[in-house]
Design a protein around this motif. Sequence first.
Motif, PDB file in Angstrom:
ATOM      1  N   GLU A  19       0.845  -1.194   0.000  1.00  0.00           N
ATOM      2  CA  GLU A  19       0.000   0.000   0.000  1.00  0.00           C
ATOM      3  C   GLU A  19       0.881   1.245   0.000  1.00  0.00           C
ATOM      4  O   GLU A  19       1.888   1.303   0.708  1.00  0.00           O
ATOM      5  CB  GLU A  19      -0.881  -0.017   1.252  1.00  0.00           C
ATOM      6  CG  GLU A  19      -1.813   1.131   1.391  1.00  0.00           C
ATOM      7  CD  GLU A  19      -2.733   0.992   2.597  1.00  0.00           C
ATOM      8  OE1 GLU A  19      -3.623   1.839   2.731  1.00  0.00           O
ATOM      9  OE2 GLU A  19      -2.560   0.066   3.404  1.00  0.00           O
ATOM     10  N   PHE A  20       0.484   2.226  -0.810  1.00  0.00           N
ATOM     11  CA  PHE A  20       1.163   3.521  -0.747  1.00  0.00           C
ATOM     12  C   PHE A  20       0.837   4.190   0.584  1.00  0.00           C
ATOM     13  O   PHE A  20      -0.284   4.093   1.080  1.00  0.00           O
ATOM     14  CB  PHE A  20       0.705   4.441  -1.881  1.00  0.00           C
ATOM     15  CG  PHE A  20       1.415   4.210  -3.178  1.00  0.00           C
ATOM     16  CD1 PHE A  20       2.765   4.486  -3.314  1.00  0.00           C
ATOM     17  CD2 PHE A  20       0.727   3.716  -4.268  1.00  0.00           C
ATOM     18  CE1 PHE A  20       3.422   4.272  -4.518  1.00  0.00           C
ATOM     19  CE2 PHE A  20       1.371   3.495  -5.477  1.00  0.00           C
ATOM     20  CZ  PHE A  20       2.720   3.777  -5.597  1.00  0.00           C
ATOM     21  N   ILE A  21       1.809   4.895   1.146  1.00  0.00           N
ATOM     22  CA  ILE A  21       1.577   5.663   2.370  1.00  0.00           C
ATOM     23  C   ILE A  21       1.144   7.055   1.939  1.00  0.00           C
ATOM     24  O   ILE A  21       1.881   7.766   1.250  1.00  0.00           O
ATOM     25  CB  ILE A  21       2.844   5.700   3.240  1.00  0.00           C
ATOM     26  CG1 ILE A  21       3.201   4.273   3.656  1.00  0.00           C
ATOM     27  CG2 ILE A  21       2.649   6.618   4.435  1.00  0.00           C
ATOM     28  CD1 ILE A  21       4.522   4.143   4.349  1.00  0.00           C
ATOM     29  N   ALA A  22      -0.065   7.412   2.315  1.00  0.00           N
ATOM     30  CA  ALA A  22      -0.665   8.677   1.879  1.00  0.00           C
ATOM     31  C   ALA A  22       0.197   9.867   2.277  1.00  0.00           C
ATOM     32  O   ALA A  22       0.725   9.928   3.385  1.00  0.00           O
ATOM     33  CB  ALA A  22      -2.063   8.819   2.474  1.00  0.00           C
ATOM     34  N   TYR A  23       0.336  10.765   1.333  1.00  0.00           N
ATOM     35  CA  TYR A  23       1.006  12.051   1.520  1.00  0.00           C
ATOM     36  C   TYR A  23       2.487  11.938   1.867  1.00  0.00           C
ATOM     37  O   TYR A  23       3.074  12.905   2.362  1.00  0.00           O
ATOM     38  CB  TYR A  23       0.280  12.892   2.581  1.00  0.00           C
ATOM     39  CG  TYR A  23      -1.190  12.999   2.329  1.00  0.00           C
ATOM     40  CD1 TYR A  23      -1.692  13.704   1.241  1.00  0.00           C
ATOM     41  CD2 TYR A  23      -2.089  12.351   3.160  1.00  0.00           C
ATOM     42  CE1 TYR A  23      -3.048  13.778   0.990  1.00  0.00           C
ATOM     43  CE2 TYR A  23      -3.460  12.421   2.921  1.00  0.00           C
ATOM     44  CZ  TYR A  23      -3.926  13.133   1.836  1.00  0.00           C
ATOM     45  OH  TYR A  23      -5.266  13.193   1.586  1.00  0.00           O
ATOM     46  N   SER A  24       3.104  10.801   1.628  1.00  0.00           N
ATOM     47  CA  SER A  24       4.544  10.695   1.895  1.00  0.00           C
ATOM     48  C   SER A  24       5.309  11.359   0.743  1.00  0.00           C
ATOM     49  O   SER A  24       4.925  11.275  -0.410  1.00  0.00           O
ATOM     50  CB  SER A  24       4.958   9.225   2.058  1.00  0.00           C
ATOM     51  OG  SER A  24       4.618   8.464   0.925  1.00  0.00           O
ATOM     52  N   ASP A  25       6.373  12.043   1.093  1.00  0.00           N
ATOM     53  CA  ASP A  25       7.167  12.748   0.096  1.00  0.00           C
ATOM     54  C   ASP A  25       8.639  12.615   0.474  1.00  0.00           C
ATOM     55  O   ASP A  25       9.061  13.205   1.478  1.00  0.00           O
ATOM     56  CB  ASP A  25       6.765  14.218   0.034  1.00  0.00           C
ATOM     57  CG  ASP A  25       7.461  14.970  -1.081  1.00  0.00           C
ATOM     58  OD1 ASP A  25       7.871  14.311  -2.062  1.00  0.00           O
ATOM     59  OD2 ASP A  25       7.597  16.199  -0.973  1.00  0.00           O
ATOM     60  N   PRO A  26       9.409  11.822  -0.231  1.00  0.00           N
ATOM     61  CA  PRO A  26       9.058  11.108  -1.463  1.00  0.00           C
ATOM     62  C   PRO A  26       8.123   9.940  -1.157  1.00  0.00           C
ATOM     63  O   PRO A  26       8.017   9.504  -0.008  1.00  0.00           O
ATOM     64  CB  PRO A  26      10.412  10.613  -1.982  1.00  0.00           C
ATOM     65  CG  PRO A  26      11.278  10.516  -0.774  1.00  0.00           C
ATOM     66  CD  PRO A  26      10.814  11.600   0.158  1.00  0.00           C
ATOM     67  N   PRO A  27       7.451   9.420  -2.200  1.00  0.00           N
ATOM     68  CA  PRO A  27       6.475   8.340  -1.991  1.00  0.00           C
ATOM     69  C   PRO A  27       7.098   7.121  -1.313  1.00  0.00           C
ATOM     70  O   PRO A  27       8.213   6.709  -1.649  1.00  0.00           O
ATOM     71  CB  PRO A  27       6.013   8.003  -3.409  1.00  0.00           C
ATOM     72  CG  PRO A  27       6.300   9.218  -4.206  1.00  0.00           C
ATOM     73  CD  PRO A  27       7.529   9.824  -3.604  1.00  0.00           C
ATOM     74  N   ARG A  28       6.371   6.565  -0.352  1.00  0.00           N
ATOM     75  CA  ARG A  28       6.799   5.370   0.376  1.00  0.00           C
ATOM     76  C   ARG A  28       5.699   4.321   0.298  1.00  0.00           C
ATOM     77  O   ARG A  28       4.544   4.650   0.072  1.00  0.00           O
ATOM     78  CB  ARG A  28       7.109   5.702   1.834  1.00  0.00           C
ATOM     79  CG  ARG A  28       8.294   6.655   1.970  1.00  0.00           C
ATOM     80  CD  ARG A  28       8.638   6.939   3.410  1.00  0.00           C
ATOM     81  NE  ARG A  28       9.119   5.796   4.162  1.00  0.00           N
ATOM     82  CZ  ARG A  28      10.348   5.280   4.100  1.00  0.00           C
ATOM     83  NH1 ARG A  28      11.228   5.807   3.281  1.00  0.00           N
ATOM     84  NH2 ARG A  28      10.688   4.256   4.846  1.00  0.00           N
ATOM     85  N   MET A  29       6.094   3.070   0.508  1.00  0.00           N
ATOM     86  CA  MET A  29       5.144   1.965   0.515  1.00  0.00           C
ATOM     87  C   MET A  29       5.214   1.230   1.833  1.00  0.00           C
ATOM     88  O   MET A  29       6.295   1.019   2.386  1.00  0.00           O
ATOM     89  CB  MET A  29       5.431   0.989  -0.622  1.00  0.00           C
ATOM     90  CG  MET A  29       5.136   1.540  -1.976  1.00  0.00           C
ATOM     91  SD  MET A  29       5.252   0.217  -3.185  1.00  0.00           S
ATOM     92  CE  MET A  29       4.910   1.143  -4.661  1.00  0.00           C
TER      93      MET A  29
END
Length: 83
Positions: free
Chosen positions: A41-51
């Motif tokens: 699952e993608f972690i919402a609002y993570s920057d940079p994107p994380r799973m």
Amino acid sequence: TDGSGINSGDILLADTKDRHPSPPGIFALDDGFGVVVKRLEFIAYSDPPRMSIRSDNPAHASYELPAEEVRVIGRCVWYGRRL
């Protein structure tokens, strides 16, 4: 672990055209340590994107990785096991 999920030795069918975990689900992936089958699952609002990478097996801890480090092989769409 209760017999209703995926177990070691099961045969899996993965849709290799579906490699984007939105919606979240069970995927075959290479996390840099090896090929595994996990809930992804993608972690919402993570920057940079994380799973988020989770196992249904309580013996294995959940962990997070930068999305660029996870090679998604495909969404698991079927499994079978020997009787």
